[in-house]
Design an enzyme around this catalytic site. Sequence first.
Site, PDB file in Angstrom:
ATOM      1  CE  LYS A  22      -1.745   1.642   4.035  1.00  0.00           C
ATOM      2  NZ  LYS A  22      -1.414   3.061   4.243  1.00  0.00           N
ATOM      3  CB  CYS A 116      -5.213  10.537  10.940  1.00  0.00           C
ATOM      4  SG  CYS A 116      -3.670   9.723  11.268  1.00  0.00           S
ATOM      5  NE  ARG A 121       0.149  10.016   9.793  1.00  0.00           N
ATOM      6  CZ  ARG A 121      -0.161   8.931   9.095  1.00  0.00           C
ATOM      7  NH1 ARG A 121      -1.340   8.399   9.192  1.00  0.00           N
ATOM      8  NH2 ARG A 121       0.724   8.391   8.284  1.00  0.00           N
ATOM      9  CG  LEU A 125       9.270  17.748   8.738  1.00  0.00           C
ATOM     10  CD1 LEU A 125       9.639  16.305   9.060  1.00  0.00           C
ATOM     11  CD2 LEU A 125      10.431  18.672   9.092  1.00  0.00           C
ATOM     12  CG  ASP A 306       3.043   1.262   9.310  1.00  0.00           C
ATOM     13  OD1 ASP A 306       2.610   2.107  10.114  1.00  0.00           O
ATOM     14  OD2 ASP A 306       3.227   1.503   8.106  1.00  0.00           O
ATOM     15  NE  ARG A 399      -6.705   4.013   5.722  1.00  0.00           N
ATOM     16  CZ  ARG A 399      -5.684   4.195   6.562  1.00  0.00           C
ATOM     17  NH1 ARG A 399      -5.850   4.038   7.852  1.00  0.00           N
ATOM     18  NH2 ARG A 399      -4.506   4.567   6.132  1.00  0.00           N
TER      19      ARG A 399
HETATM   20  C1  UD1 Z   1       4.285   6.780   6.302  1.00  0.00           C
HETATM   21  C2  UD1 Z   1       3.434   5.550   6.104  1.00  0.00           C
HETATM   22  C3  UD1 Z   1       2.922   5.031   7.441  1.00  0.00           C
HETATM   23  C4  UD1 Z   1       4.097   4.790   8.385  1.00  0.00           C
HETATM   24  C5  UD1 Z   1       4.975   6.040   8.477  1.00  0.00           C
HETATM   25  C6  UD1 Z   1       6.230   5.822   9.288  1.00  0.00           C
HETATM   26  C7  UD1 Z   1       2.473   5.859   3.920  1.00  0.00           C
HETATM   27  C8  UD1 Z   1       1.245   6.080   3.103  1.00  0.00           C
HETATM   28  N1  UD1 Z   1       2.312   5.882   5.246  1.00  0.00           N
HETATM   29  O1  UD1 Z   1       3.450   7.786   6.874  1.00  0.00           O
HETATM   30  O2  UD1 Z   1       2.230   3.801   7.215  1.00  0.00           O
HETATM   31  O3  UD1 Z   1       3.601   4.488   9.659  1.00  0.00           O
HETATM   32  O4  UD1 Z   1       5.382   6.459   7.164  1.00  0.00           O
HETATM   33  O5  UD1 Z   1       6.963   4.761   8.785  1.00  0.00           O
HETATM   34  O6  UD1 Z   1       3.542   5.620   3.392  1.00  0.00           O
HETATM   35  N2  UD1 Z   1       6.083  14.455  10.877  1.00  0.00           N
HETATM   36  C9  UD1 Z   1       6.146  15.785  11.227  1.00  0.00           C
HETATM   37  N3  UD1 Z   1       6.068  16.714  10.235  1.00  0.00           N
HETATM   38  C10 UD1 Z   1       5.962  16.371   8.920  1.00  0.00           C
HETATM   39  C11 UD1 Z   1       5.912  14.994   8.566  1.00  0.00           C
HETATM   40  C12 UD1 Z   1       5.975  14.052   9.579  1.00  0.00           C
HETATM   41  O7  UD1 Z   1       6.243  16.133  12.407  1.00  0.00           O
HETATM   42  O8  UD1 Z   1       5.897  17.265   8.061  1.00  0.00           O
HETATM   43  C13 UD1 Z   1       6.120  13.428  11.941  1.00  0.00           C
HETATM   44  C14 UD1 Z   1       4.811  12.631  11.990  1.00  0.00           C
HETATM   45  O9  UD1 Z   1       3.823  13.305  12.743  1.00  0.00           O
HETATM   46  C15 UD1 Z   1       5.267  11.345  12.637  1.00  0.00           C
HETATM   47  C16 UD1 Z   1       6.680  11.166  12.066  1.00  0.00           C
HETATM   48  O10 UD1 Z   1       7.094  12.455  11.624  1.00  0.00           O
HETATM   49  O11 UD1 Z   1       5.328  11.503  14.018  1.00  0.00           O
HETATM   50  C17 UD1 Z   1       6.756  10.163  10.935  1.00  0.00           C
HETATM   51  O12 UD1 Z   1       5.951  10.597   9.878  1.00  0.00           O
HETATM   52  P1  UD1 Z   1       6.224  10.209   8.350  1.00  0.00           P
HETATM   53  O13 UD1 Z   1       7.491   9.458   8.215  1.00  0.00           O
HETATM   54  O14 UD1 Z   1       6.055  11.453   7.552  1.00  0.00           O
HETATM   55  O15 UD1 Z   1       5.014   9.235   8.065  1.00  0.00           O
HETATM   56  P2  UD1 Z   1       3.951   9.304   6.898  1.00  0.00           P
HETATM   57  O16 UD1 Z   1       4.621   9.614   5.608  1.00  0.00           O
HETATM   58  O17 UD1 Z   1       2.795  10.138   7.310  1.00  0.00           O
END
Ligand code: UD1
Length: 418
Positions: A22, A116, A121, A125, A306, A399
Amino acid sequence: MKKIIVNGGNPLCGSVDLQGSKNSALPILAAVAAADGISVIHNCPDLTDVTAALKILEHIGCKIKREGHTVIADSSCANRFDIPESLMREMRSSIVFLGALLARFGNASVSSPGGCEIGLRPIDLHLNALRSMNVQISERGGRLNCKAAQGINGGNISLSFPSVGATENIMLASMSARGETVVTNAAREPEIIDLASFLQKCGAKISGAGQSVIRINPPEKLTGAEHTIISDRIVASTFMACAASAGGKIAVSGVVREHLDPIIPVFEAAGCESDFNGRELIFKAPSRVSRVKSIRTMPYPGFPTDSQAIVMAMLAKAKGTSIITEKIFENRFRHVPELVKMGADIRVEDGCVAVVEGVEELHGAKVTACDLRGGSALVAAALGAAGKTVVEEIHHIDRGCEAIEKSLSALGADIKRE
Ligand code: UD1
């Protein structure tokens, strides 16, 4: 309301095919919007999140055909850069379309994804990186309007955390950038390598994907390509946790061994055995798993967040006490009260540490899936619990896991969807 009903106690036995990932499919489908022409994507899992991504592609003007697990997308007629809130709300990861639409149109209008089930989230960044690429971003009434009036610039972008989504958005936006884009402290997940591999087939030059520094040089024009999505390492760990909870021996076909490197040691510490025969994993569970002293979720190549919930389900019945620390998301223990309803002895300390005192037996109960992986964890626990478990709100599971009840009943579980 759909639910899954499990009568626990059957050990698992047999073989199951692993679905496509996914977390690879979603950014690659976003990349399809950036690449002008026809793309053929194989091994695309049949999931509600994938359907949501395809609806977005159709909304912006792409023609989509789905044949089994293959998606044929013609993006040559794409002519819109706005994604309505109703479509954004169907899937939080739709934020990854931001970079793709900017690359294609120099413009993107999406609604803020907001928090969510598993945490706040934020997307700071993503937005800071895009601003540094010369994208102007304004936020009004919950909508993000992004425009690169003078074109997108490459350059050096250093992430303060290796965010998966931010790395993907930068890679996608850089597809129409002037000059090279260098991302430092990039996410290293296999799904990043898969996205890079698709973009390379579309004409981009990318080096370093899977490492901390990624160098990206866009082509003159990004064009559609044919690609096969990698298999889903998280669903592989779900089947492993199900077998460890119920007992038995299973074969999982289609795995990529190195993708499981961060996960296997935890199962081995619990007393499970893993053998590989090419792309087949032979997984054998002991009659009762042992505790795993300490597990900390980390960005890849650390233990994945995950897989945290499903491993907790396995350890709920372990001999001894396991400590699980969640380091990625702040609200990822919502499955704990549900596991407790099944007789688990788990307490959460400081919001991010779960102390799992293994019990001899879990019992069936009526439980609610609160998020995707937490929901799969309840199914895993139910397979090893005495009696009947009813898991509600299973749309969360749909999902990310393709017809979980079909795969598990093929392995001998007494499980059905109602
Ligand atoms: C992706 C995965 C999700 C997985 C996660 C971590 C997809 C569709 N989803 O989610 O299944 O659990 O990686 O491996 O690929 N953060 C910030 N600011 C930002 C972006 C992230 O603070 O701009 C924080 C988030 O709140 C979280 C952490 O960084 O605490 C990790 O987030 P991120 O690696 O971005 O995960 P996703 O891309 O949302």
